[in-house]
Design an enzyme around this catalytic site. Structure first.
Site, PDB file in Angstrom:
ATOM      1  N   TYR A   1      -0.903   4.377  10.771  1.00 55.32           N
ATOM      2  CA  TYR A   1      -1.324   3.392  11.774  1.00 55.32           C
ATOM      3  C   TYR A   1      -0.119   3.072  12.656  1.00 55.32           C
ATOM      4  O   TYR A   1       0.953   2.744  12.150  1.00 55.32           O
ATOM      5  CB  TYR A   1      -1.786   2.091  11.103  1.00 55.32           C
ATOM      6  CG  TYR A   1      -3.098   2.196  10.374  1.00 55.32           C
ATOM      7  CD1 TYR A   1      -4.289   2.463  11.050  1.00 55.32           C
ATOM      8  CD2 TYR A   1      -3.168   1.998   8.996  1.00 55.32           C
ATOM      9  CE1 TYR A   1      -5.499   2.547  10.379  1.00 55.32           C
ATOM     10  CE2 TYR A   1      -4.375   2.074   8.319  1.00 55.32           C
ATOM     11  CZ  TYR A   1      -5.535   2.348   9.014  1.00 55.32           C
ATOM     12  OH  TYR A   1      -6.730   2.431   8.345  1.00 55.32           O
TER      13      TYR A   1
ATOM     14  N   LYS B   1       1.694   1.869   7.434  1.00 55.79           N
ATOM     15  CA  LYS B   1       2.013   1.087   8.613  1.00 55.79           C
ATOM     16  C   LYS B   1       3.038   1.816   9.485  1.00 55.79           C
ATOM     17  O   LYS B   1       3.716   2.743   9.048  1.00 55.79           O
ATOM     18  CB  LYS B   1       2.548  -0.289   8.221  1.00 55.79           C
ATOM     19  CG  LYS B   1       1.521  -1.172   7.553  1.00 55.79           C
ATOM     20  CD  LYS B   1       0.313  -1.453   8.441  1.00 55.79           C
ATOM     21  CE  LYS B   1       0.640  -2.354   9.605  1.00 55.79           C
ATOM     22  NZ  LYS B   1      -0.557  -2.618  10.472  1.00 55.79           N
TER      23      LYS B   1
ATOM     24  N   HIS C   1      -0.660   1.457  16.291  1.00 53.68           N
ATOM     25  CA  HIS C   1      -0.988   0.314  17.161  1.00 53.68           C
ATOM     26  C   HIS C   1       0.084   0.148  18.241  1.00 53.68           C
ATOM     27  O   HIS C   1       0.645  -0.924  18.437  1.00 53.68           O
ATOM     28  CB  HIS C   1      -1.132  -0.963  16.341  1.00 53.68           C
ATOM     29  CG  HIS C   1      -2.228  -0.902  15.312  1.00 53.68           C
ATOM     30  ND1 HIS C   1      -3.561  -0.861  15.655  1.00 53.68           N
ATOM     31  CD2 HIS C   1      -2.184  -0.851  13.954  1.00 53.68           C
ATOM     32  CE1 HIS C   1      -4.293  -0.810  14.557  1.00 53.68           C
ATOM     33  NE2 HIS C   1      -3.486  -0.790  13.514  1.00 53.68           N
TER      34      HIS C   1
ATOM     35  N   ASP D   1      -2.824  -7.094  15.355  1.00 55.16           N
ATOM     36  CA  ASP D   1      -1.976  -5.896  15.437  1.00 55.16           C
ATOM     37  C   ASP D   1      -2.270  -5.070  16.684  1.00 55.16           C
ATOM     38  O   ASP D   1      -1.581  -4.089  16.967  1.00 55.16           O
ATOM     39  CB  ASP D   1      -2.077  -5.031  14.175  1.00 55.16           C
ATOM     40  CG  ASP D   1      -3.502  -4.654  13.815  1.00 55.16           C
ATOM     41  OD1 ASP D   1      -4.416  -4.958  14.607  1.00 55.16           O
ATOM     42  OD2 ASP D   1      -3.701  -4.051  12.747  1.00 55.16           O
TER      43      ASP D   1
ATOM     44  N   GLU E   1      -5.638   4.971  13.839  1.00 59.62           N
ATOM     45  CA  GLU E   1      -6.604   4.093  14.495  1.00 59.62           C
ATOM     46  C   GLU E   1      -7.293   4.705  15.700  1.00 59.62           C
ATOM     47  O   GLU E   1      -8.284   4.155  16.195  1.00 59.62           O
ATOM     48  CB  GLU E   1      -5.954   2.762  14.900  1.00 59.62           C
ATOM     49  CG  GLU E   1      -4.967   2.832  16.054  1.00 59.62           C
ATOM     50  CD  GLU E   1      -3.542   3.155  15.615  1.00 59.62           C
ATOM     51  OE1 GLU E   1      -2.636   3.053  16.450  1.00 59.62           O
ATOM     52  OE2 GLU E   1      -3.349   3.513  14.434  1.00 59.62           O
TER      53      GLU E   1
ATOM     54  N   ARG F   1       0.836  -1.198   0.000  1.00 60.58           N
ATOM     55  CA  ARG F   1       0.000   0.000   0.000  1.00 60.58           C
ATOM     56  C   ARG F   1       0.877   1.256   0.000  1.00 60.58           C
ATOM     57  O   ARG F   1       2.067   1.200   0.316  1.00 60.58           O
ATOM     58  CB  ARG F   1      -0.913   0.007   1.228  1.00 60.58           C
ATOM     59  CG  ARG F   1      -2.034  -1.006   1.174  1.00 60.58           C
ATOM     60  CD  ARG F   1      -2.822  -1.056   2.467  1.00 60.58           C
ATOM     61  NE  ARG F   1      -2.065  -1.655   3.567  1.00 60.58           N
ATOM     62  CZ  ARG F   1      -2.523  -1.796   4.803  1.00 60.58           C
ATOM     63  NH1 ARG F   1      -3.725  -1.369   5.115  1.00 60.58           N
ATOM     64  NH2 ARG F   1      -1.773  -2.365   5.739  1.00 60.58           N
TER      65      ARG F   1
END
Length: 360
Positions: free
Chosen positions: A94, A75, A96, A270, A118, A15
């Site tokens: 993101y 990511k 996490h 994740d 997120e 991505r």
């Protein structure tokens, strides 16, 4: 603002954080955009498309981090990126954090501003930047789970929808949010018999109204889970607590209650996973087996369908990117409660309750 988009270097992550259409919107407003060479290739976007809308192509990831005021990613940074992050630099991606103490410590040390997709939260409590990837992951959980039920892949050898004269496969979905809803829809569409569990009676009423007849809603509790796993062929973990670790709803000793060849897909991996035996895997080596139970625990499932995922993600992120670029992160988060909730680490301090609690 000078905005940088590095190529994703996590395993099998194709991505990209922005499309050429998104770049055009930023450039029209006077912003400059750096794109690492071939960053969009895996998603179907070539360098020449970015150049045609005003982006500057730079050769290396080091160039992006060294120059950009705001770094857009998909990511979280991985270990080889930690030292590239600069003090005061805004990272929008993101993260996490709750599932990775090394990442959390590295970003604290960097003194960067970490704004996590997120945990951006709308006034109605929805998570607008998590929704599109949750939709993709929820649908993929059934697609992948159905594949790994095949006998050559160590599954039970069951076709989820069955055929006339044979029983349908049985799917258990833990969690009735976006991921769980999409998983249940996909499984039902394939013809499986589906149970979807949640702790909210209000949510279960809604799901009972919208789901087809082969989906049964059930209250999520230990007794119901332990009963359902004995018959399930495919179990999808779809539990999310924004910014915090997911609770373990299936413990190691519960695997013994399942029939050999049952497939577990933990979409929450994740965020620490809601299945105790699940640990993150990659698209190159997506599964492992414990007690004859197949575990599929890929932490970036939407990365396997990068064209769809990139379009879905950037449709959601672009309005927030424009807000941050136009106002700067401080003014933007002052004026937008949604963006303010996205702040996780600022200048060496954890500022999100869920992340802080994850590490006591």
């Amino acid at each position: 603002m000078l905005i940088g988009v590095p190529a994703e270097i996590k395993n099998n992550e194709d991505r990209v954080a922005i499309t050429p259409a998104g770049v055009l919107e930023l450039v029209k407003l006077g912003h400059r955009v750096l794109i690492q060479s071939n960053a969009g290739f895996g998603s179907g976007f070539e360098d020449k498309e970015y150049i045609s809308v005003g982006a500057e192509i730079v050769p290396t990831i080091e160039d992006v981090y060294a120059r950009a005021e705001m770094v857009l990613k998909v990511k979280e940074p991985i270990a080889q990126e930690y030292d590239l992050v600069r003090e005061g630099q805004l990272l929008f991606t993101y993260f996490h954090f709750a599932s990775s103490e090394p990442l959390t410590k590295a970003m604290i040390k960097s003194k960067a501003v970490c704004l996590a997709y997120e945990t951006v939260e709308s006034a109605d409590g929805s998570l607008p930047l998590l929704i599109p990837m949750s939709e993709v992951a929820g649908r993929m959980s059934i697609q992948e789970g159905a594949k790994y039920l095949e006998k050559p892949l160590k599954g039970k050898g069951i076709l989820l929808g069955g055929v006339p004269g044979t029983p349908r496969g049985k799917v258990l979905v833990l969690g009735g949010g976006i991921v769980g809803t999409q998983a249940a829809k996909m499984a039902a569409g394939l013809g499986a018999n589906v149970i979807i569990m949640d702790i909210s009676l209000k949510r279960l009423r809604y799901l009972a109204d919208i789901m087809p007849a082969n989906v049964t809603t059930m209250m999520s509790n230990q007794h119901n889970i332990e009963t359902a796993i004995k018959e399930a062929d495919l179990i999808v973990g779809a539990v999310l607590i924004p910014g915090a670790k997911a609770p373990h709803l299936i413990k190691r000793d519960m695997l013994k209650k399942m029939r050999p060849g049952t497939v577990l897909v933990d979409v929450a991996v994740d965020q620490g996973g809601c299945i105790e035996t699940c640990t993150p895997t990659t698209h190159e080596a997506p599964t492992f087996i414990i007690d004859d139970i197949v575990h599929y625990c890929v932490a970036n499932m939407p990365g396997a369908v990068p064209y769809t995922s990139t379009l879905a993600l950037t449709n959601a992120t672009l309005p927030y990117v424009l807000e941050l670029a136009n106002k700067g992160w401080q003014k933007a988060t002052e004026e937008s409660l949604a963006l303010k909730k996205g702040l996780n680490i600022v200048n060496g301090e954890i500022v999100h309750k869920g992340v802080a609690e994850a590490f006591a």
